[in-house]
Motif scaffolding. Structure first.
Motif, PDB file in Angstrom:
ATOM      1  N   PRO A 251       0.835  -1.207   0.000  1.00 58.97           N
ATOM      2  CA  PRO A 251       0.000   0.000   0.000  1.00 58.97           C
ATOM      3  C   PRO A 251       0.873   1.262   0.000  1.00 58.97           C
ATOM      4  CG  PRO A 251       0.178  -0.820   2.227  1.00 58.97           C
ATOM      5  CD  PRO A 251       1.031  -1.731   1.359  1.00 58.97           C
ATOM      6  N   ALA A 252       0.740   2.078  -1.028  1.00 53.10           N
ATOM      7  CA  ALA A 252       1.622   3.253  -1.131  1.00 53.10           C
ATOM      8  C   ALA A 252       0.842   4.450  -1.667  1.00 53.10           C
ATOM      9  CB  ALA A 252       2.814   2.935  -2.033  1.00 53.10           C
ATOM     10  N   ARG A 253       0.198   5.157  -0.785  1.00 51.44           N
ATOM     11  CA  ARG A 253      -0.558   6.329  -1.237  1.00 51.44           C
ATOM     12  C   ARG A 253       0.365   7.520  -1.435  1.00 51.44           C
ATOM     13  NH1 ARG A 253      -2.865  10.074   2.767  1.00 51.44           N
ATOM     14  NH2 ARG A 253      -1.888   9.667   4.773  1.00 51.44           N
ATOM     15  N   GLU A 254      -0.152   8.514  -2.142  1.00 53.93           N
ATOM     16  CA  GLU A 254       0.657   9.684  -2.459  1.00 53.93           C
ATOM     17  C   GLU A 254       0.782  10.651  -1.292  1.00 53.93           C
ATOM     18  OE1 GLU A 254       1.087  12.848  -6.083  1.00 53.93           O
ATOM     19  OE2 GLU A 254      -0.866  11.949  -5.750  1.00 53.93           O
TER      20      GLU A 254
ATOM     21  N   LYS B  83       7.143  10.563   0.610  1.00 49.58           N
ATOM     22  CA  LYS B  83       8.043   9.582   1.224  1.00 49.58           C
ATOM     23  C   LYS B  83       8.122   8.266   0.453  1.00 49.58           C
ATOM     24  CE  LYS B  83       4.809   7.710   4.632  1.00 49.58           C
ATOM     25  NZ  LYS B  83       4.544   7.583   6.065  1.00 49.58           N
ATOM     26  N   ASN B  84       7.016   7.820  -0.153  1.00 47.11           N
ATOM     27  CA  ASN B  84       7.042   6.505  -0.789  1.00 47.11           C
ATOM     28  C   ASN B  84       7.944   6.436  -2.023  1.00 47.11           C
ATOM     29  OD1 ASN B  84       5.440   4.870   0.932  1.00 47.11           O
ATOM     30  ND2 ASN B  84       3.645   5.999   0.258  1.00 47.11           N
ATOM     31  N   TRP B  85       8.267   7.575  -2.625  1.00 45.34           N
ATOM     32  CA  TRP B  85       9.211   7.556  -3.737  1.00 45.34           C
ATOM     33  C   TRP B  85      10.507   8.308  -3.401  1.00 45.34           C
ATOM     34  CZ3 TRP B  85       4.484  10.130  -4.528  1.00 45.34           C
ATOM     35  CH2 TRP B  85       4.555  11.499  -4.680  1.00 45.34           C
ATOM     36  N   THR B  86      10.766   8.461  -2.110  1.00 47.29           N
ATOM     37  CA  THR B  86      12.026   9.046  -1.655  1.00 47.29           C
ATOM     38  C   THR B  86      13.065   7.936  -1.519  1.00 47.29           C
ATOM     39  OG1 THR B  86      10.875  10.817  -0.492  1.00 47.29           O
ATOM     40  CG2 THR B  86      13.118  10.334   0.229  1.00 47.29           C
ATOM     41  N   LEU B  87      14.305   8.255  -1.878  1.00 47.67           N
ATOM     42  CA  LEU B  87      15.386   7.269  -1.804  1.00 47.67           C
ATOM     43  C   LEU B  87      15.783   6.997  -0.351  1.00 47.67           C
ATOM     44  CD1 LEU B  87      17.660   8.565  -4.696  1.00 47.67           C
ATOM     45  CD2 LEU B  87      16.258   6.488  -4.706  1.00 47.67           C
TER      46      LEU B  87
ATOM     47  N   SER C 274      -0.799  -1.066  -4.553  1.00 45.38           N
ATOM     48  CA  SER C 274      -2.042  -0.304  -4.423  1.00 45.38           C
ATOM     49  C   SER C 274      -1.715   1.157  -4.156  1.00 45.38           C
ATOM     50  CB  SER C 274      -2.864  -0.878  -3.260  1.00 45.38           C
ATOM     51  OG  SER C 274      -3.927  -0.022  -2.925  1.00 45.38           O
ATOM     52  N   SER C 275      -2.164   2.052  -5.064  1.00 45.74           N
ATOM     53  CA  SER C 275      -1.867   3.469  -4.891  1.00 45.74           C
ATOM     54  C   SER C 275      -2.877   4.338  -5.614  1.00 45.74           C
ATOM     55  CB  SER C 275      -0.459   3.776  -5.421  1.00 45.74           C
ATOM     56  OG  SER C 275      -0.130   5.134  -5.182  1.00 45.74           O
ATOM     57  N   ASP C 276      -2.917   5.609  -5.212  1.00 44.90           N
ATOM     58  CA  ASP C 276      -3.721   6.620  -5.892  1.00 44.90           C
ATOM     59  C   ASP C 276      -2.856   7.473  -6.811  1.00 44.90           C
ATOM     60  OD1 ASP C 276      -2.320   7.609  -3.667  1.00 44.90           O
ATOM     61  OD2 ASP C 276      -3.662   9.339  -3.504  1.00 44.90           O
ATOM     62  N   SER C 277      -1.565   7.171  -6.893  1.00 40.30           N
ATOM     63  CA  SER C 277      -0.598   8.003  -7.596  1.00 40.30           C
ATOM     64  C   SER C 277      -0.071   7.337  -8.868  1.00 40.30           C
ATOM     65  CB  SER C 277       0.580   8.303  -6.665  1.00 40.30           C
ATOM     66  OG  SER C 277       1.692   8.786  -7.370  1.00 40.30           O
ATOM     67  N   ASP C 278      -0.138   8.066  -9.982  1.00 41.91           N
ATOM     68  CA  ASP C 278       0.440   7.553 -11.230  1.00 41.91           C
ATOM     69  C   ASP C 278       1.944   7.355 -11.084  1.00 41.91           C
ATOM     70  OD1 ASP C 278      -1.986   7.489 -12.597  1.00 41.91           O
ATOM     71  OD2 ASP C 278      -1.762   9.536 -13.345  1.00 41.91           O
ATOM     72  N   LEU C 279       2.589   8.268 -10.375  1.00 39.19           N
ATOM     73  CA  LEU C 279       4.032   8.173 -10.180  1.00 39.19           C
ATOM     74  C   LEU C 279       4.395   6.884  -9.439  1.00 39.19           C
ATOM     75  CD1 LEU C 279       6.846   9.450 -10.394  1.00 39.19           C
ATOM     76  CD2 LEU C 279       6.378  10.643  -8.272  1.00 39.19           C
ATOM     77  N   ILE C 280       3.654   6.556  -8.392  1.00 36.90           N
ATOM     78  CA  ILE C 280       3.921   5.329  -7.632  1.00 36.90           C
ATOM     79  C   ILE C 280       3.547   4.097  -8.439  1.00 36.90           C
ATOM     80  CG2 ILE C 280       3.264   3.999  -5.582  1.00 36.90           C
ATOM     81  CD1 ILE C 280       3.048   6.710  -4.103  1.00 36.90           C
TER      82      ILE C 280
ATOM     83  N   LEU D 122      -2.607  -1.406  -8.971  1.00 39.25           N
ATOM     84  CA  LEU D 122      -4.020  -1.326  -8.610  1.00 39.25           C
ATOM     85  C   LEU D 122      -4.325   0.099  -8.175  1.00 39.25           C
ATOM     86  CD1 LEU D 122      -6.788  -2.653  -8.088  1.00 39.25           C
ATOM     87  CD2 LEU D 122      -5.954  -3.230  -5.793  1.00 39.25           C
ATOM     88  N   ARG D 123      -5.115   0.801  -8.984  1.00 35.26           N
ATOM     89  CA  ARG D 123      -5.477   2.181  -8.643  1.00 35.26           C
ATOM     90  C   ARG D 123      -6.468   2.160  -7.492  1.00 35.26           C
ATOM     91  NH1 ARG D 123      -4.430   6.838  -9.784  1.00 35.26           N
ATOM     92  NH2 ARG D 123      -3.340   6.318 -11.690  1.00 35.26           N
TER      93      ARG D 123
END
Length: 194
Positions: free
Chosen positions: A12-15, A23-27, A59-65, A76-77
Motif C-alpha cells: 500500500p503506497a498512497r501519495e 516519502k514513498n518515492w524518496t530514496l 495499491s496506490s492513488d498516484s500515477d508516479l507510484i 491497482l489504482r
C-alpha cells in the motif's frame, strides 16, 4: 506458494503524507549494504525475493507510484476515499483482495494467504516475510511483526485470507519479533537518516 497455498503481497503506497511528503518515492540507503532505492522499490524487491509470494499488488492513488509496478507486479489504482488520512489498512486490504477478482471470475486467483508490506519498512527482509508466512502456515493464525519490546513495527502483517475477510481485522495476531535495528518505520523526514 507455501504448502499448496497461494500467497498475495499487497504493497500500500498512497501519495499523500502530511508528516513526510513524497516519502514513498524518496530514496533510502541501507547502511549495511549501501544499496539505495525508493521506499516503494524496497518493498517490491522484498516481495520478489520471497520464496513463497506468488502475486504482488501495488495499491496506490498516484500515477508516479503505480509506474513502479512493472511485471510481474500488478498496479491497482486505489480510489480517493481509500487514500485519505482516515483510510484504514483493513479497507485497503479488502479493496485489493476484492479488486483482483471480477464477478467471480478470477483475474488473479483468490489467494489463500496475503501479506501486507508497507513501504515505510525498508529494512525488512525477504527472510522476515518467509518466516512470517511459515508461522502463519504452521499455526493458521494471523501474524504481525514487532520489535523486541513486542510493539508493532509496521513491517509485516500476514493472514489467511478467509480469516481476515471474516472480520476485516488486523487484530488478534501472533507476534513475529524482528531485531530492533531492522524495526525501522519511516514516518518523518529524519527517519531517512537511520
Amino acid at each position: 506458494m507455501i504448502s499448496g497455498k497461494s500467497v498475495l503481497a499487497i504493497i500500500p503506497a498512497r501519495e499523500g503524507s502530511k508528516r513526510c511528503p513524497e516519502k514513498n518515492w524518496t530514496l533510502y540507503k541501507n547502511k549495511s549494504t549501501g544499496e539505495i532505492f525508493t521506499l516503494v522499490e524496497w518493498a517490491i524487491r522484498h516481495a520478489l525475493a520471497s520464496k513463497y509470494i506468488d502475486t504482488i499488488c501495488l495499491s496506490s492513488d498516484s500515477d508516479l507510484i503505480l509506474a513502479f509496478a512493472k511485471p510481474p507486479v500488478i498496479p491497482l489504482r486505489r480510489p480517493a476515499y481509500l487514500s485519505s488520512d482516515y483510510a484504514t489498512s483493513e479497507a485497503v486490504i479488502a479493496h485489493a483482495l476484492y479488486s483482483l477478482t471480477t464477478l467471480g471470475e478470477p483475474t488473479v486467483p483468490l489467494h489463500d494467504l496475503f501479506c501486507l508490506l508497507q513501504p515505510t519498512s525498508p529494512l525488512r527482509t525477504a527472510a522476515d516475510i518467509d518466516a512470517c508466512l511459515e508461522l502463519c502456515n504452521r499455526t493458521g493464525n494471523r501474524i504481525t511483526s514487532t520489535n523486541p519490546s513486542r510493539q508493532r513495527n509496521g513491517a509485516l502483517y500476514v493472514s489467511p485470507t478467509t480469516h481476515f475477510l471474516s472480520d476485516l481485522s488486523l487484530e488478534r495476531a501472533e507476534h513475529y519479533v524482528m531485531p530492533l535495528e531492522r524495526s525501522l518505520d519511516i514516518d518523518l523526514p529524519s527517519d531517512f537518516s537511520r
